[in-house]
Write an enzyme that holds these catalytic residues in place. Structure first.
Site, PDB file in Angstrom:
ATOM      1  N   ASP A 110       7.546  39.218   4.905  1.00 15.43           N
ATOM      2  CA  ASP A 110       8.876  38.924   5.487  1.00 15.43           C
ATOM      3  C   ASP A 110       9.868  39.827   5.499  1.00 15.43           C
ATOM      4  O   ASP A 110      10.829  39.693   5.800  1.00 15.43           O
ATOM      5  CB  ASP A 110       9.491  37.713   4.555  1.00 15.43           C
ATOM      6  CG  ASP A 110       8.677  36.514   4.465  1.00 15.43           C
ATOM      7  OD1 ASP A 110       7.713  36.378   5.484  1.00 15.43           O
ATOM      8  OD2 ASP A 110       9.097  35.632   3.797  1.00 15.43           O
ATOM      9  N   LYS A 162      17.888  37.083 -12.834  1.00 19.09           N
ATOM     10  CA  LYS A 162      19.084  36.720 -12.554  1.00 19.09           C
ATOM     11  C   LYS A 162      20.171  37.138 -13.709  1.00 19.09           C
ATOM     12  O   LYS A 162      20.504  36.020 -14.435  1.00 19.09           O
ATOM     13  CB  LYS A 162      19.256  35.211 -12.282  1.00 19.09           C
ATOM     14  CG  LYS A 162      18.357  34.841 -11.017  1.00 19.09           C
ATOM     15  CD  LYS A 162      18.413  33.355 -10.533  1.00 19.09           C
ATOM     16  CE  LYS A 162      17.593  33.255  -9.347  1.00 19.09           C
ATOM     17  NZ  LYS A 162      17.272  31.715  -9.083  1.00 19.09           N
ATOM     18  N   ASP A 218      14.934  40.192   3.617  1.00 16.45           N
ATOM     19  CA  ASP A 218      14.107  39.507   3.822  1.00 16.45           C
ATOM     20  C   ASP A 218      14.317  38.371   4.846  1.00 16.45           C
ATOM     21  O   ASP A 218      15.447  37.682   4.826  1.00 16.45           O
ATOM     22  CB  ASP A 218      14.058  38.893   2.551  1.00 16.45           C
ATOM     23  CG  ASP A 218      12.853  37.441   2.500  1.00 16.45           C
ATOM     24  OD1 ASP A 218      12.805  36.874   3.329  1.00 16.45           O
ATOM     25  OD2 ASP A 218      12.318  37.290   1.203  1.00 16.45           O
TER      26      ASP A 218
END
Length: 360
Positions: A110, A162, A218
């Protein structure tokens, strides 16, 4: 040299386009996503590309036979019977990757960027350890898993998922190079390379990071596909401006296939790619859109932030916006408004779609 491309999944995020063909064959700026990657690999000296596939592989196989001959390389397909995650496919293709002691590239299918394969190979050979991953800088690191590494050497210390406090703004860009010795770390079962393999390699001081210069995206879902298109066209402006269309009625970065026909009094751009055999009738306004091959946009329609799938037809005085995506062979009738509509292939639209939704 060899490269493995993780083609794998069903491309559900890029539906309705992937209901017609596998995601790697979807046209991105008038060339299948996969070909952007394969051609860049060939330029860097790769002679054998292995595609780790699980779905619609017949179509892929046929297309790759054509490309094999055109590019003068070998392209093999490695078939997963069950999904093997991001590391399992390396174990499945072990015999193809381990034929000599040369390093090999691995990439997610991707990813679009100015692929730095030569620089990556040189960087990897210089540090002499098992693996190198390409990292790219992001504005909001708290949405991603970040990579913490030594700026001078590139040696990776750890990965933080994260982060809520700032530790790094560099993320894994989905492009790697490995020595064959790293294959002994992977068993033939569903395995995540990011969560199970990389942290152990980093702990053993065997994993390094090289920072990507230039753009990265992406493009696995429609809104990011369009953002990636804008970035790619801007990169062309810098490196190959002759590939962009200029002249009256064209604003900013616009790519038009030579076989497309554009009518009178149109305003096209900025950030538009128009595919082979497309017909744009008079007085049309298109910005920040991809119009794929064989599509037709009839007179006085207005399109912004849309993907018009292959052989689709947009009627007269239509307004489409907000990441509206038409699958293959969709007909949008005259004088309709589509806001964030996601239309499955072979549908005919007779009513406006004022709120974002899927049309089945």
């Amino acid at each position: 040299m060899k490269a493995l491309i993780l083609v794998g999944g069903y491309g559900t995020r890029l539906r309705p386009l992937t209901l017609s063909i596998p995601k790697p064959l979807v046209d991105f700026c008038n060339k299948p996503i996969l070909l952007h990657q394969v051609e860049a690999l060939v330029k860097a000296g790769v002679k054998h590309v292995i595609l780790a596939v699980s779905y619609m592989s017949d179509l892929l196989e046929r297309e790759m036979k054509v490309q094999e001959q055109r590019l003068g390389i070998r392209i093999s397909l490695s078939h997963e019977k069950v999904p093997l995650g991001t590391a399992g496919p390396l174990a499945l293709a072990r015999e193809l990757l381990n034929v000599d002691n040369e390093p090999f590239f691995v990439l997610n299918s991707d990813v679009i960027c100015d692929f730095p394969f030569r620089e990556l190979l040189e960087f990897h050979r210089n540090h002499g350890q098992e693996g190198t991953i390409v990292v790219t800088r992001v504005e909001e690191p708290s949405k991603y898993g970040v990579v913490v590494f030594e700026t001078e050497s590139g040696r990776i210390h750890r990965f933080v998922e994260k982060p809520q406090v700032f530790v790094s703004n560099k993320i894994n860009a989905g492009i790697y190079i490995f020595n064959p010795s790293m294959l002994s770390r992977i068993q033939l079962r569903p395995t995540s390379i990011e969560k199970e393999i990389f942290p152990v390699m980093a702990e053993d001081s065997h994993l390094y990071a090289m920072e990507l210069q230039g753009f990265w995206m992406d493009i696995g879902q429609p809104k990011d596909f369009l953002t990636g298109m804008c970035m790619y066209l801007q990169s062309l402006r810098q490196h190959a401006p002759e590939r962009l269309r200029t002249g009256p009625g064209f604003l900013g970065n616009v790519m038009v296939d030579p076989t497309a026909q554009i009518g009178e009094n149109c305003t096209i751009g900025p950030n538009v790619s128009i595919g082979a055999g497309v017909v744009v009738e008079d007085g049309v306004r298109i910005k920040r859109c991809t119009v794929m091959k064989g599509a037709r946009v009839r007179s006085h329609s207005w399109l912004e932030s849309c993907i018009v799938g292959w052989s689709s037809s947009v009627g007269q005085w239509v307004r489409m916006e907000n990441v509206t995506v038409l699958g293959e062979d969709v007909i949008v009738n005259d004088e309709l408004y589509l806001n964030g509509a996601n239309v499955l292939p072979h549908k005919s639209i007779n009513d406006s779609v004022p709120e974002p939704r899927i049309i089945m």
